[in-house]
Design an enzyme around this catalytic site. Sequence first.
Site: not given
Length: 330
Positions: A16, A29, A95-96, A168, A286
């Site tokens: 981006t 975009y 950023t992903d 993120k 657990e």
Amino acid sequence: MSEQTPTLLVLGTGGTIAGSTASATGGSYCAGELSLESMLGDVAMLGLEAELVAKPIAQIGSQDMGWEVWDALHKEISAAQNDPEIDGILVTHGTDTAEETAYLLDLTLAARKPVVLVGAMRPAGAVGADGMRNFANAVRVASDPEASGRGPLLVMGDMVFAAKDVRKSATSNIDAFKGYPRGPIARVTPSSLDWFGGATRTGEPARFDWPGELPRVAILHAGAGMDESCVNALLGIGCKGIVLAGMGQGNAPRCVLDALSRAVKDGVPVVRSSRVDEGLVDRNVEVDDEAYGFIAARALGPAKARILLMVLIANGVSDAGDIQAAFDRG
């Protein structure tokens, strides 16, 4: 670091921060559309006190990040670490998957010169675009001698995060990143930088060798009502490891745990992580990890757990105790 104007290598991969939009107020975009040279042309107007050397690697959205770009990045960063003319390295990145790239580099690079990943949540031309501010902040971090010896860092939203901690946590907020289990390790603006503690990894060698390739490891997301067929499908496509993004403390329906345990008996390591955003996944709480043969991811979320498991398998680490020790360290 040189006492004069620092020289920083800028490796561009898209994202981006290199995105463009047809409307300043629209929501859509195209990521990675702007060339690195075009972006650095805009950066030149900021008057940053650094010499920037551009080296394009890719022009992609980080959802398409993978082995070829990772391999090229690692080679370029390794060469720059040994180049006396380079004081620090910047990587522009979507950023992903920035947390995955940062952590992969963290595991396989010596903690020497600053390596700083930077991205943006809004493309150039959008109202409130954050790319230039983030980039200016990243230049300040990469130019600071105190950034050395910390491993790869990620700069977003006026904060500096260690690769091991960053994740993120929001889809589109400007402050989309946070650190877990630690928060940010510094606060940065274009005119200031405040570290919250000293470097702890100065001179530390790479934890693992850079592999010739990475094995196929899948993330299995747990959900109510699922059955063991998804485990069988992953094994059927040749997965060499499985990370469970489990419920709560890394749990899943009993039939799924039983199927995963059978995979362990067949030599496929299984790591339990959590689909929950925060919290440790501890051993034998657990789920009886001793009985099933599972590894507990501890503080690593599914994305980073997958990266670590791939690196471990690629480096020939197969003993369950050794894999657990690597996850305990994070």
